[in-house]
Scaffold this motif. Structure first.
Motif, PDB file in Angstrom:
ATOM      1  N   ALA D  18       9.635  12.586 -66.140  1.00  0.00           N
ATOM      2  CA  ALA D  18       8.164  12.730 -66.236  1.00  0.00           C
ATOM      3  C   ALA D  18       7.628  11.858 -67.359  1.00  0.00           C
ATOM      4  O   ALA D  18       6.820  12.278 -68.188  1.00  0.00           O
ATOM      5  N   LEU D  19       8.101  10.606 -67.372  1.00  0.00           N
ATOM      6  CA  LEU D  19       7.728   9.701 -68.466  1.00  0.00           C
ATOM      7  C   LEU D  19       6.297   9.212 -68.250  1.00  0.00           C
ATOM      8  O   LEU D  19       5.935   8.801 -67.160  1.00  0.00           O
ATOM      9  N   THR D  20       5.481   9.333 -69.325  1.00  0.00           N
ATOM     10  CA  THR D  20       4.089   8.850 -69.234  1.00  0.00           C
ATOM     11  C   THR D  20       3.822   7.911 -70.394  1.00  0.00           C
ATOM     12  O   THR D  20       4.340   8.117 -71.489  1.00  0.00           O
ATOM     13  N   CYS D  21       3.065   6.840 -70.122  1.00  0.00           N
ATOM     14  CA  CYS D  21       2.759   5.916 -71.217  1.00  0.00           C
ATOM     15  C   CYS D  21       1.279   5.579 -71.191  1.00  0.00           C
ATOM     16  O   CYS D  21       0.775   5.116 -70.172  1.00  0.00           O
ATOM     17  N   ARG D  22       0.589   5.878 -72.283  1.00  0.00           N
ATOM     18  CA  ARG D  22      -0.838   5.561 -72.385  1.00  0.00           C
ATOM     19  C   ARG D  22      -1.007   4.480 -73.436  1.00  0.00           C
ATOM     20  O   ARG D  22      -0.419   4.569 -74.517  1.00  0.00           O
ATOM     21  N   ARG D  23      -1.789   3.469 -73.155  1.00  0.00           N
ATOM     22  CA  ARG D  23      -2.009   2.437 -74.176  1.00  0.00           C
ATOM     23  C   ARG D  23      -3.477   2.060 -74.183  1.00  0.00           C
ATOM     24  O   ARG D  23      -4.066   1.855 -73.117  1.00  0.00           O
ATOM     25  N   GLY D  24      -4.054   2.015 -75.391  1.00  0.00           N
ATOM     26  CA  GLY D  24      -5.451   1.592 -75.505  1.00  0.00           C
ATOM     27  C   GLY D  24      -6.380   2.477 -74.696  1.00  0.00           C
ATOM     28  O   GLY D  24      -7.308   2.018 -74.044  1.00  0.00           O
ATOM     29  N   GLY D  25      -6.058   3.807 -74.700  1.00  0.00           N
ATOM     30  CA  GLY D  25      -6.961   4.727 -74.014  1.00  0.00           C
ATOM     31  C   GLY D  25      -6.799   4.727 -72.521  1.00  0.00           C
ATOM     32  O   GLY D  25      -7.504   5.440 -71.810  1.00  0.00           O
ATOM     33  N   ARG D  26      -5.854   3.954 -71.991  1.00  0.00           N
ATOM     34  CA  ARG D  26      -5.689   3.908 -70.529  1.00  0.00           C
ATOM     35  C   ARG D  26      -4.266   4.314 -70.186  1.00  0.00           C
ATOM     36  O   ARG D  26      -3.328   3.967 -70.918  1.00  0.00           O
ATOM     37  N   THR D  27      -4.091   5.027 -69.099  1.00  0.00           N
ATOM     38  CA  THR D  27      -2.737   5.433 -68.709  1.00  0.00           C
ATOM     39  C   THR D  27      -2.107   4.308 -67.906  1.00  0.00           C
ATOM     40  O   THR D  27      -2.651   3.876 -66.901  1.00  0.00           O
TER      41      THR D  27
END
Lengths: 240, 54, 234, 228
Positions: D18-27
């Protein structure tokens, strides 16, 4: 997600705080100005020009205070990755820079009648000048880095390095000032503060604090809305 | 009244200091407020358009 | 012959650290490196002053410590904005931070390499320009010593500026805006030391304060540079 | 000299849950799961911007994950990923002013602290037809030659996990073949390879399409970002 972090909660809090801050601001500033301009004695040496002190000293205090607020916000942003703390620094910086600039300008306006020149390399004024450059660097860094998240954390690191250096800069400037001390430079905050002068000073200072809350809330609302806009735009593009 | 405005000869300096401070403080808040509301309108407009499309 | 399990190589990062320092010093002096340009700037900028303020020896002597220090400081800043950016742009920074040297090793190696390849030559060269600026003879030794003690702080704080602006195109000017206010203490104590020596006053307290600022810069500079570099590598 | 046949430990495993990565406010991608054991090859697919490079950098430990679990373990205990992986990205990590030999020696020294064995360098260069360029400064190299020089690192330093971002860019057919052979032999020795690429390399492996883990489309309201 942090309990307090999302913008909606901030807006609710801001809405409840705003009326109080605004009324305190109006009350203290109005009474402060009244005492400053009408009901406090002129200085026996400087005459009426001493009234500029009521604008100069609180502004210098605020310049320092807001930088501390930015440092605390930056620390929170870096350590707990708190999204609101990240932009709190950006929201507060222009207010601090404005107060620092006002301190410099009113200092010059006060210096002219007293020493005949607009700028004098007095220790405190010089420290305020260097502090103004720190503000400029902080704000420039925010604009230079494209990615909002990275810009925030880069600026936070700079604010922490800055706040660590402020006492060193202050010390070195005072030390440098005593080294090149011209014979008789009137200290900027006047020989002794007459008790009648204290009241307007404190009232304006409290008024400026209340003003900071009001301005900060509006600046934060602006930054939050800007972030909303940029995220919407990013998704529009990424939506593909 | 004119005596008051004259400020013992330092009127120019005192009033500039007070005036400049007042103008700066007020402008900063008004500009921030205006921009905040303008951006909010933009965001709402985008949201509405997105809802119609979605 | 089949080895059932890869022997755990004890990766000595010390060897790698010094290899990195040597490489950066070599690159700094190689064609297109920062050192030759920085020294050129130092020579030209200092020699502009006699054109500006006139050749009278007493005037030059009076402002010599300040001019030498300010120009050395500026030379240091302009050579710093490529400290990480060069490796960031050609991808070698990715390899370095993933290596056993790690972020801390990279920052220390780069700052040390910068100090050796750029600020050290400035300190050695300063007395020759001191002659040109008619600096009082008593000031020569203290000028070198103050530059040697003070320039580490310039490299360390400059490294923070370089790491913060590594991903910013044309970040050089921004870097100066960020870094120069933080250089004020080093400048004040550095010039103070040389002035003291010229006026036959004991320069030791000034040098001590200068050293204190440099030690402070080691702590703040390295921590902030590592943080900023990690941020930029994300 | 028959090269000692190194064999990597078989119980190394890369596991994402269930890996999630958000960067700069965006998923970038959300709740992605996969498991990779020794000897397997994962090929990342997906349109540009789906997060292929981000995932590689996340695995390398450069990008923090936002949610979910990501573990690299060998025999139960967590493995220090940095000391067991090699990554090659779009940029080649070569200093133009140095010769290919110096660049390789520098890479070897930084990665392992030891000096480069010239025989190993010679073999690696021959594999990618670069033997004649070893003593030329890299600034004169074409982009294809630079990319092949970067791929040489997998021959110089033996690490179990290989991360490759667009490895086939600028390779002609026989270099592409050389790459496939190198990858195949690495897999047979228990290595793990993860690559992000558009055109396929003829090495059989598992495919993972990142588009399946993109944040749900704008239509549904789950545009989770803390700002909306």
């Amino acid at each position: 997600m942090h309990r307090f972090a999302n913008p909606a909660q901030f807006n609710r809090l801001a809405d409840s705080v705003m009326p109080w801050a605004f009324s305190v601001m109006v009350l203290t500033l109005a009474s402060g100005l009244y005492f400053a301009l009408f009901d406090s004695p002129a200085d026996y040496q400087q005459g009426e020009s001493v009234r500029i002190m009521y604008m100069h000293v609180p502004a210098a205090w605020m310049g320092m205070f807001v930088y501390m607020v930015m440092a605390v916000a930056s620390f929170t942003a870096l350590v707990w990755r708190h999204p609101l703390a990240l932009i709190a620094g950006k929201a507060a910086a222009p207010i601090g820079a404005m107060f620092t600039a006002l301190a410099l300008i009113t200092g010059a306006l006060w210096g002219k009648p007293m020493w005949g020149t607009y700028w004098v390399w007095d220790g405190r004024l010089t420290s305020v000048l260097v502090q103004f450059f720190l503000y400029l660097g902080y704000m420039a860094l925010w604009q230079a880095v494209e990615d909002d998240e990275k810009a925030g954390r880069a600026a936070s690191i700079l604010a922490l390095v800055g706040v660590v250096n402020i006492p060193i800069i202050k010390f070195s400037v005072d030390w440098w000032n005593t080294l090149h001390q011209p014979a008789s430079v009137m200290r900027l905050d006047g020989p002794t503060i007459h008790s009648d002068m204290l009241w307007p000073l404190l009232l304006v200072a409290v008024g400026y604090q209340a003003y900071f809350v009001v301005a900060f809330i509006w600046r934060m609302r602006l930054e939050i809305n800007l972030r909303k806009l940029s995220v919407m735009r990013m998704n529009e593009v990424a939506g593909g | 009244m004119t005596e008051f405005l004259n400020m013992g000869g330092y009127g120019a300096f005192v009033w500039t200091a007070y005036g400049l401070s007042a103008i700066s403080l007020v402008t900063l808040v008004l500009r921030s407020r205006a921009r905040a509301n303008a951006v909010l309108l933009q965001v709402d407009a985008m949201r509405r358009r997105r809802k119609e499309e979605g | 012959m089949v080895m059932t399990h890869l022997p755990k190589i004890n990766v000595s990062s010390a060897g790698a650290f010094w290899a990195l320092v040597r490489r950066d010093v070599h690159l700094a002096w190689a064609q297109g490196g920062a050192s030759t340009l920085t020294i050129g700037f130092f020579l030209i900028a200092v020699s502009l002053f006699p054109f500006g303020v006139g050749p009278e020896p007493q005037v030059l002597a009076r402002i010599a410590p300040g001019v030498l220090w300010v120009i050395a400081l500026l030379a240091c800043v302009i050579s710093l904005d490529r400290l990480y950016q060069a490796d960031f742009e050609d991808g070698s920074l990715d390899d370095l931070v993933l290596s056993p040297v790690g972020f801390l090793g990279v920052v220390c190696a780069k700052v040390l390499a910068h100090w050796l390849s750029t600020t050290l030559p400035l300190a050695v060269l300063a007395p020759f320009l001191g002659v040109m600026m008619n600096l009082n003879a008593d000031g020569f030794v203290v000028l070198i010593v103050s530059l040697l003690i003070g320039t580490p702080a310039l490299s360390l704080i400059g490294s923070v500026g370089a790491a913060l602006t590594v991903a910013v195109r044309r970040g050089g000017v921004l870097m100066s805006l960020i870094v120069l206010p933080l250089y004020v203490p080093t400048l004040i104590f550095g010039v103070g030391a040389v002035d003291a020596a010229v006026n036959l006053v004991d320069p030791l307290p000034h040098l001590a304060l200068l050293g204190a600022v440099s030690l402070m810069a080691i702590v703040a500079g390295i921590w902030a540079s590592v943080m900023a570099l990690k941020l930029a590598m994300e | 000299m028959n090269k000692a046949v190194l064999r990597y430990s078989d119980d190394t495993q890369i596991m994402a849950e269930a890996l999630t990565c958000r960067r700069g406010g965006r998923t970038v991608f959300a709740n992605m799961s996969f498991t990779l054991s020794a000897g397997s090859y994962l090929c990342l697919r997906g349109r540009n911007g789906a997060g292929k490079s981000t995932l590689l950098r996340l695995i390398a430990g450069l990008v923090p994950q936002s949610d979910g679990k990501f573990v690299v373990q060998a025999g139960g205990q967590a493995l220090d990923i940095k000391s067991s992986l090699l990554m090659v990205g779009h940029l080649n990590g070569l200093k133009p002013a140095l010769t290919l030999r110096d660049n390789a020696a520098m890479f070897q020294k930084v990665m392992t602290g030891q000096n480069l064995d010239q025989a190993v360098l010679q073999a690696a260069a021959k594999r990618f037809a670069l033997a004649h360029l070893l003593d030329q400064p890299v600034q004169y190299f074409s982009s294809g030659q630079r990319h092949r020089s970067a791929l040489m690192r997998f021959e110089l330093v033996s690490r179990q996990i290989w991360l490759m971002d667009e490895p086939t860019v600028g390779l002609d057919s026989d270099n592409r073949q050389a790459l496939a052979v190198m990858m195949q032999s690495h897999l047979e020795r228990g290595g793990i390879i993860i690559s992000a690429t558009h055109d396929p390399i003829d090495v059989e492996g598992i495919e993972l399409n990142l588009d399946d883990f993109a944040p749900k489309q704008i239509g549904q309201n789950s545009l989770e970002s803390e700002w909306l």
